[in-house]
Scaffold this motif. Structure first.
Motif, PDB file in Angstrom:
ATOM      1  N   GLY A 175       0.841  -1.191   0.000  1.00 49.93           N
ATOM      2  CA  GLY A 175       0.000   0.000   0.000  1.00 49.93           C
ATOM      3  C   GLY A 175       0.871   1.233   0.000  1.00 49.93           C
ATOM      4  N   VAL A 176       0.654   2.120  -0.939  1.00 52.62           N
ATOM      5  CA  VAL A 176       1.493   3.325  -1.042  1.00 52.62           C
ATOM      6  C   VAL A 176       0.609   4.546  -1.219  1.00 52.62           C
ATOM      7  N   GLY A 177       0.926   5.595  -0.469  1.00 52.26           N
ATOM      8  CA  GLY A 177       0.091   6.782  -0.496  1.00 52.26           C
ATOM      9  C   GLY A 177       0.676   7.958  -1.241  1.00 52.26           C
ATOM     10  N   TYR A 178       1.951   7.873  -1.638  1.00 52.79           N
ATOM     11  CA  TYR A 178       2.594   9.027  -2.279  1.00 52.79           C
ATOM     12  C   TYR A 178       3.388   8.573  -3.501  1.00 52.79           C
ATOM     13  N   LEU A 179       2.687   8.148  -4.515  1.00 59.47           N
ATOM     14  CA  LEU A 179       3.351   7.663  -5.726  1.00 59.47           C
ATOM     15  C   LEU A 179       4.108   8.767  -6.450  1.00 59.47           C
ATOM     16  N   THR A 180       3.778  10.024  -6.167  1.00 61.61           N
ATOM     17  CA  THR A 180       4.494  11.139  -6.798  1.00 61.61           C
ATOM     18  C   THR A 180       5.829  11.421  -6.130  1.00 61.61           C
ATOM     19  N   ASN A 181       6.075  10.804  -4.975  1.00 65.41           N
ATOM     20  CA  ASN A 181       7.328  11.011  -4.256  1.00 65.41           C
ATOM     21  C   ASN A 181       8.398  10.092  -4.851  1.00 65.41           C
ATOM     22  N   PRO A 182       9.481  10.652  -5.407  1.00 61.82           N
ATOM     23  CA  PRO A 182      10.522   9.818  -6.018  1.00 61.82           C
ATOM     24  C   PRO A 182      11.121   8.793  -5.062  1.00 61.82           C
ATOM     25  N   PHE A 183      11.105   9.074  -3.760  1.00 68.52           N
ATOM     26  CA  PHE A 183      11.650   8.112  -2.810  1.00 68.52           C
ATOM     27  C   PHE A 183      10.858   6.816  -2.841  1.00 68.52           C
ATOM     28  N   PHE A 184       9.549   6.917  -2.975  1.00 64.99           N
ATOM     29  CA  PHE A 184       8.718   5.715  -3.007  1.00 64.99           C
ATOM     30  C   PHE A 184       8.732   5.047  -4.377  1.00 64.99           C
ATOM     31  N   THR A 185       8.919   5.830  -5.431  1.00 65.88           N
ATOM     32  CA  THR A 185       9.113   5.233  -6.748  1.00 65.88           C
ATOM     33  C   THR A 185      10.372   4.372  -6.750  1.00 65.88           C
ATOM     34  N   ALA A 195       6.379  21.364   6.933  1.00 67.23           N
ATOM     35  CA  ALA A 195       5.891  20.070   7.413  1.00 67.23           C
ATOM     36  C   ALA A 195       5.181  19.288   6.312  1.00 67.23           C
ATOM     37  N   GLY A 196       5.123  17.974   6.520  1.00 68.07           N
ATOM     38  CA  GLY A 196       4.361  17.103   5.641  1.00 68.07           C
ATOM     39  C   GLY A 196       2.930  16.998   6.136  1.00 68.07           C
ATOM     40  N   THR A 197       2.412  15.778   6.254  1.00 75.65           N
ATOM     41  CA  THR A 197       1.043  15.581   6.710  1.00 75.65           C
ATOM     42  C   THR A 197       1.000  15.389   8.222  1.00 75.65           C
ATOM     43  N   ALA A 198      -0.132  15.742   8.798  1.00 81.28           N
ATOM     44  CA  ALA A 198      -0.256  15.734  10.253  1.00 81.28           C
ATOM     45  C   ALA A 198      -0.174  14.334  10.855  1.00 81.28           C
ATOM     46  N   GLY A 212       3.358  21.785   3.970  1.00 83.14           N
ATOM     47  CA  GLY A 212       3.560  21.491   2.552  1.00 83.14           C
ATOM     48  C   GLY A 212       2.938  20.189   2.110  1.00 83.14           C
ATOM     49  N   ALA A 213       2.451  19.379   3.072  1.00 74.51           N
ATOM     50  CA  ALA A 213       1.682  18.164   2.804  1.00 74.51           C
ATOM     51  C   ALA A 213       2.435  17.131   1.955  1.00 74.51           C
ATOM     52  N   PHE A 214       3.765  17.196   1.942  1.00 74.31           N
ATOM     53  CA  PHE A 214       4.574  16.271   1.132  1.00 74.31           C
ATOM     54  C   PHE A 214       4.251  16.374  -0.354  1.00 74.31           C
ATOM     55  N   ASP A 215       3.699  17.504  -0.776  1.00 73.60           N
ATOM     56  CA  ASP A 215       3.194  17.659  -2.141  1.00 73.60           C
ATOM     57  C   ASP A 215       3.875  18.844  -2.822  1.00 73.60           C
ATOM     58  N   PHE A 216       4.234  18.689  -4.099  1.00 74.35           N
ATOM     59  CA  PHE A 216       4.990  19.721  -4.801  1.00 74.35           C
ATOM     60  C   PHE A 216       4.203  21.033  -4.891  1.00 74.35           C
ATOM     61  N   ASP A 217       2.973  20.984  -5.378  1.00 67.91           N
ATOM     62  CA  ASP A 217       2.193  22.219  -5.563  1.00 67.91           C
ATOM     63  C   ASP A 217       1.862  22.882  -4.228  1.00 67.91           C
ATOM     64  N   THR A 218       1.502  22.081  -3.230  1.00 64.60           N
ATOM     65  CA  THR A 218       1.205  22.636  -1.908  1.00 64.60           C
ATOM     66  C   THR A 218       2.443  23.290  -1.315  1.00 64.60           C
ATOM     67  N   ALA A 219       3.598  22.666  -1.537  1.00 63.00           N
ATOM     68  CA  ALA A 219       4.855  23.222  -1.031  1.00 63.00           C
ATOM     69  C   ALA A 219       5.229  24.513  -1.742  1.00 63.00           C
ATOM     70  N   MET A 278       9.128  18.524  -1.402  1.00 62.56           N
ATOM     71  CA  MET A 278       8.817  19.892  -0.979  1.00 62.56           C
ATOM     72  C   MET A 278      10.028  20.802  -1.122  1.00 62.56           C
ATOM     73  N   ALA A 279      11.216  20.271  -0.880  1.00 65.75           N
ATOM     74  CA  ALA A 279      12.423  21.095  -1.007  1.00 65.75           C
ATOM     75  C   ALA A 279      12.664  21.496  -2.458  1.00 65.75           C
ATOM     76  N   LEU A 280      12.421  20.590  -3.391  1.00 62.01           N
ATOM     77  CA  LEU A 280      12.573  20.919  -4.809  1.00 62.01           C
ATOM     78  C   LEU A 280      11.568  21.989  -5.222  1.00 62.01           C
ATOM     79  N   ALA A 281      10.360  21.923  -4.655  1.00 58.13           N
ATOM     80  CA  ALA A 281       9.359  22.959  -4.926  1.00 58.13           C
ATOM     81  C   ALA A 281       9.815  24.300  -4.351  1.00 58.13           C
TER      82      ALA A 281
END
Length: 337
Positions: free
Chosen positions: A71-81, A188-191, A220-227, A251-254
């Protein structure tokens, strides 16, 4: 009369080859004892009939599916890819298969319990997914061991493979202080993320221990656009931070993108930005991101070890903490600058 391919069974192969049905099973089982000439006769008959053994059905007869749910919740995160690729390769090498359960989105906050139990998986690996008590209980009843990857859990009947988040965050804080920054921010990421909480605690506590002011906090919710939006809010403040620590590299890249291209800041001189995970993109010259690495290959190897051990001893649970390292690049001010 020719047998239709969809109706072909091992019994049909046995009849064509003139052997028992159990001999057919042994012929398709690696390492099973069977005479070479008999195996060749069976394989020839199977090819003639177009027979293909069903590995799932065969494994279920032995009480295992050889399938590991992920189960994966952040497929957009390169670390999980990166993790998924490593995990897929590791499972394949162990004769196991990966079945992906996406767990992101408002309608599906976690992998479907129905799907998990329907496929009779041998284990469930959760990549930064916080399971509900219902999911945990259903897996326990179904005797499906759960392994949390990059998350901790208070549950006593689950195993974890995590990075040393507080140590990493403290190393980032020490590096930024050594660069003579005075105003800090934490993105921060998600709560509900234990990794986020640990990284924030390590960063904030280290600054406090050294007499530095508490960091400004943005989500930043661990998300590029939110960050990106969070970075704009930080950089529009009158007390704009001199250094931003983001709880992951996405988030840092954003943050680098916004600081450099929207505010015209010289990242690494006028403002420092650090991330966490050290994904491959962090090393790209266009980002040159200072980050704290997570050893994905080691973490995946430990996850596989736990999967194999839990298949034979479901009551043995472990918490593995993987040690990372600070990787300094051009996105942060040099020490003593």
């Amino acid at each position: 009369m020719e047998i239709e391919k969809e109706a072909i069974t091992s019994l049909d192969v046995a009849r064509r080859a003139g052997v028992s049905q159990s001999a057919v099973s042994r012929a398709f089982t690696p390492g099973a004892s069977i005479a070479a000439d008999k195996r060749e006769r069976i394989i020839a008959a199977a090819e003639e009939l177009g027979y293909r053994p069903n590995p799932l059905a065969r494994s279920l007869l032995r009480g295992r599916s050889n399938i590991v749910g992920v189960g994966v919740g952040y497929l957009t995160n390169p670390f999980f890819t990166q993790t998924l690729q490593l995990l897929s390769d590791a499972l394949d090498g162990a004769g196991l298969r990966l079945m992906l359960f996406p767990a992101q989105g408002s309608t599906r906050p976690e992998p479907s319990i129905h799907e998990i139990l329907h496929y009779r998986i041998d284990a469930l690996v959760l990549l930064s997914v916080s399971p509900s008590s219902t999911l945990t209980e259903q897996c326990r009843r179904a005797q499906v061991p759960v392994i949390h990857y990059n998350r901790t859990t208070p549950a006593q009947d689950a195993s974890c493979v995590v990075g040393d988040n507080e140590t990493g965050a403290r190393a980032i804080a020490a590096h930024l202080l050594a660069g003579r920054h005075r105003r800090f921010a934490f993105m921060a990421g998600t709560a509900d993320s234990s990794t986020n909480a640990q990284r924030e605690a390590g960063f904030t506590e280290y600054l406090a221990e050294r007499g530095a002011p508490a960091p400004i906090r943005e989500d930043g919710a661990f998300d590029f656009d939110t960050a990106m939006a969070a970075t704009r809010r930080l950089l529009l403040r009158k007390d704009r931070p001199e250094a931003i620590f983001c709880a992951n590299d996405t988030m840092a890249l954003a943050a680098i993108t916004v600081a450099r291209h929207e505010f015209g800041l010289d990242v690494g001189r006028e403002i420092s930005i650090a991330g966490y995970d050290d994904v491959p993109m962090a090393a790209w010259p266009g980002f040159s991101l200072t980050s704290y690495s997570q050893p994905a290959a080691f973490m995946v190897a430990e996850t596989l070890r736990l999967i194999l051990s839990l298949r034979t001893d479901a009551d043995r649970h472990e918490q593995v903490v993987a040690q990372g390292s600070l990787v300094v690049r051009g996105s942060t001010r040099p020490v003593g600058a």
